[in-house]
Design a protein around this motif. Structure first.
Motif, short mmCIF file in Angstrom:
data_model
loop_
_atom_site.label_atom_id
_atom_site.label_comp_id
_atom_site.label_asym_id
_atom_site.label_seq_id
_atom_site.Cartn_x
_atom_site.Cartn_y
_atom_site.Cartn_z
N ARG A 136 0.81 -1.40 0.14
CA ARG A 136 0.08 0.25 -0.15
C ARG A 136 1.03 0.92 -0.15
O ARG A 136 1.75 1.26 1.10
CB ARG A 136 -1.49 0.24 1.34
N ARG A 137 0.58 1.70 -0.90
CA ARG A 137 1.65 3.02 -1.15
C ARG A 137 0.40 4.26 -0.55
O ARG A 137 -0.40 4.95 -1.04
CB ARG A 137 1.91 3.20 -2.78
N ARG A 138 0.29 4.80 0.70
CA ARG A 138 -0.29 5.45 0.55
C ARG A 138 -0.02 7.54 1.32
O ARG A 138 1.31 7.38 1.61
CB ARG A 138 -0.70 5.56 1.74
N GLY A 139 0.41 8.53 0.30
CA GLY A 139 1.13 9.27 0.06
C GLY A 139 -0.29 10.61 0.97
O GLY A 139 -0.70 10.42 0.84
N ARG A 140 0.84 10.31 2.44
CA ARG A 140 0.00 10.78 2.90
C ARG A 140 -0.37 12.37 2.52
O ARG A 140 0.40 13.30 2.56
CB ARG A 140 0.58 11.08 4.60
N GLY A 167 -9.48 20.60 -10.52
CA GLY A 167 -8.22 20.18 -10.99
C GLY A 167 -6.59 21.26 -10.74
O GLY A 167 -7.52 22.26 -10.43
N VAL A 168 -6.02 20.73 -10.93
CA VAL A 168 -4.11 21.57 -10.49
C VAL A 168 -3.45 21.17 -11.42
O VAL A 168 -3.31 19.50 -11.91
CB VAL A 168 -4.31 21.08 -8.46
N THR A 169 -3.10 22.26 -11.77
CA THR A 169 -1.74 22.24 -12.50
C THR A 169 -0.49 21.47 -12.13
O THR A 169 -0.12 22.58 -10.94
CB THR A 169 -2.21 23.43 -13.61
N ILE A 170 0.44 21.20 -12.68
CA ILE A 170 1.81 20.51 -12.22
C ILE A 170 2.48 20.55 -12.75
O ILE A 170 2.66 20.02 -13.93
CB ILE A 170 1.30 18.95 -11.16
N THR A 171 3.49 20.73 -13.02
CA THR A 171 5.05 20.37 -13.94
C THR A 171 5.83 19.79 -13.49
O THR A 171 6.27 19.79 -12.32
CB THR A 171 5.91 21.71 -14.36
N VAL A 172 6.30 18.63 -14.16
CA VAL A 172 7.71 17.26 -13.65
C VAL A 172 8.51 18.16 -14.46
O VAL A 172 8.38 17.73 -15.99
CB VAL A 172 6.65 15.96 -13.34
N PHE A 194 -0.29 11.28 -7.29
CA PHE A 194 0.90 12.02 -6.97
C PHE A 194 1.41 12.26 -5.86
O PHE A 194 2.12 12.32 -6.24
CB PHE A 194 0.47 13.25 -7.83
N VAL A 195 0.52 11.96 -4.99
CA VAL A 195 1.25 12.54 -3.21
C VAL A 195 1.37 11.59 -3.53
O VAL A 195 2.47 11.51 -1.92
CB VAL A 195 0.70 13.78 -2.95
N ILE A 228 8.60 13.26 0.55
CA ILE A 228 7.40 14.11 1.66
C ILE A 228 7.82 15.63 0.36
O ILE A 228 7.06 16.87 -0.15
CB ILE A 228 8.31 14.29 2.51
N GLY A 229 8.95 15.71 -0.68
CA GLY A 229 8.83 16.23 -1.72
C GLY A 229 7.96 16.72 -2.23
O GLY A 229 7.57 17.70 -2.65
N LEU A 230 7.48 15.34 -3.42
CA LEU A 230 5.91 15.68 -4.16
C LEU A 230 5.47 16.64 -3.58
O LEU A 230 4.78 17.23 -3.80
CB LEU A 230 5.88 14.15 -5.01
N GLN A 231 5.73 15.80 -2.48
CA GLN A 231 3.95 16.62 -1.63
C GLN A 231 3.59 18.17 -1.20
O GLN A 231 2.83 18.22 -0.89
CB GLN A 231 3.71 15.96 -0.32
#
Length: 361
Positions: free
Chosen positions: A27-31, A199-204, A232-233, A248-251
């Motif tokens: 389970r991957r839970r981006g808190r 929605g939310v705009t993200i640049t990777v 994503f999170v 955490i940096g992604l979050q």
């Protein structure tokens, strides 16, 4: 909300270029550290929320003061405001549809201490990694039973085993910082909030392909819906060294992008959209009893009008890998003590207090 304990096996940590990475899990839970948006949404349109008395009953309250009692740090007169923010992933109701693993109960894998200095100008957010080993103080469960103090407890287990009040007490004991308020938002509520604002705009800056979270993005700019935002999170395998610390940096990146998106919303000029956002947000909220109403939340939000989200500083609690169990981390000293002292005294956090041996920062 269930607080039954959950356990899961840990696999051996693999070396990643000399840095140890957190083992993969089912389970991957981006808190969701994004729950700090509660206050900032209220800043954006809080003056209008008082008219929505029909959704006032959405908010659930927890009497933290009663549950903890008098065993708390002193509230200093110049220490600003401190809010403990948790993201929970109860496997019940709407959240059950968002889970990729067959797990019951509820957990909070990342906590965020949001410090709002005296004068309400610039907020500081301190993330506590979920794998941090801490001393859990003696606590009282919601049913009145007592749980003895225990050393070397994984931080994210406290919520499921003892409940939110014990998380507050643990953070207060480890930091010496008195929490003025407690805010929790659940998984499904986060997804619905993102969808409500369009929605939310993200640049990777690189392709991200993570089979664990389900995220599949190419390098560049993307408008993420609620489901993609959760992916994503949660993501850690698709980027960096695959560790929880890197995630955490992604979050934090996503939190700032979401703040930017909310700032663009004309909430006061669009009552229908404001109502929808308020309805989704409050349905997902649990707060301390002092904030458990729209009126109280709006009053608190209006007191933060001087806070600029773009200047909010995000810091991870300095940690080092545990010498006994390399799958866990512990607070790095003297950095952690210096950090918490600055928060307690409402002073500038020294750069030396932000360095984390576990990340090489």
């Amino acid at each position: 909300m269930s607080h039954s304990a959950t356990t899961e096996p840990r696999r051996a940590r693999k070396s990643t270029g000399g840095r140890r990475a957190t083992p993969p899990r089912k389970r991957r839970r981006g808190r969701i550290i994004l729950v700090s948006l509660l206050v900032l949404v209220l800043v954006a349109g809080g003056t209008a929320y008082w008219i929505y008395s029909g959704i006032d009953g959405n908010i659930k309250g927890v009497d933290i003061d009663k549950a903890i009692g008098d065993d708390r740090p002193e509230k200093l007169p110049t220490s600003g405001q401190n809010v403990l923010i948790l993201g929970s992933d109860s496997r019940a109701g709407a959240n059950a549809k968002l889970n990729t693993g067959n797990v019951s109960g509820a957990r909070s894998d990342t906590a965020l201490v949001m410090h709002i200095p005296e004068g309400r100008k610039k907020a500081v957010a301190v993330s506590i990694p979920r794998d941090t080993l801490v001393t859990r103080p003696k606590c009282t469960k919601s049913n009145g039973s007592s749980v003895a103090s225990a050393k070397r407890v994984m931080f994210n287990s406290i919520y499921s085993q003892v409940g939110p009040a014990c998380v507050v007490k643990t953070v207060e004991q480890m930091s010496g910082v008195r929490m003025d308020h407690y805010v929790e938002v659940d998984f499904a509520g986060f997804k619905n909030l993102v969808d409500a604002i369009g929605g939310v705009t993200i640049t990777v800056d690189q392709d991200i392909h993570d089979t664990s979270s389900g995220l599949d993005l190419t390098k560049g700019t993307h408008k993420l819906n609620g489901t993609q935002s959760l992916q994503f999170v949660r993501t850690r395998h698709g980027i960096g060294d695959g560790s929880d610390l890197g995630r955490i940096g992604l979050q934090q990146q996503f939190m700032l992008a979401l703040l930017t998106e909310i700032q663009k919303q004309d909430l006061l000029g669009s009552p229908v959209k404001a109502y929808k956002i308020a309805d989704e947000l409050t349905a997902a909220l649990t707060t301390d009893s002092e904030l458990a109403s729209l009126t109280k939340l709006a009053e608190f939000g209006r007191s933060l009008n001087g806070v600029n989200p773009s200047t909010m500083e995000t810091i991870m609690l300095p940690v080092a890998y545990d010498k006994v169990d390399p799958n866990r981390v512990v607070a790095a000293e003297p950095q952690a003590s210096t950090l918490w002292k600055a928060v307690r005294s409402d002073s500038t956090i020294p750069e030396s207090a932000k360095k984390s041996p576990a990340t090489g920062g």
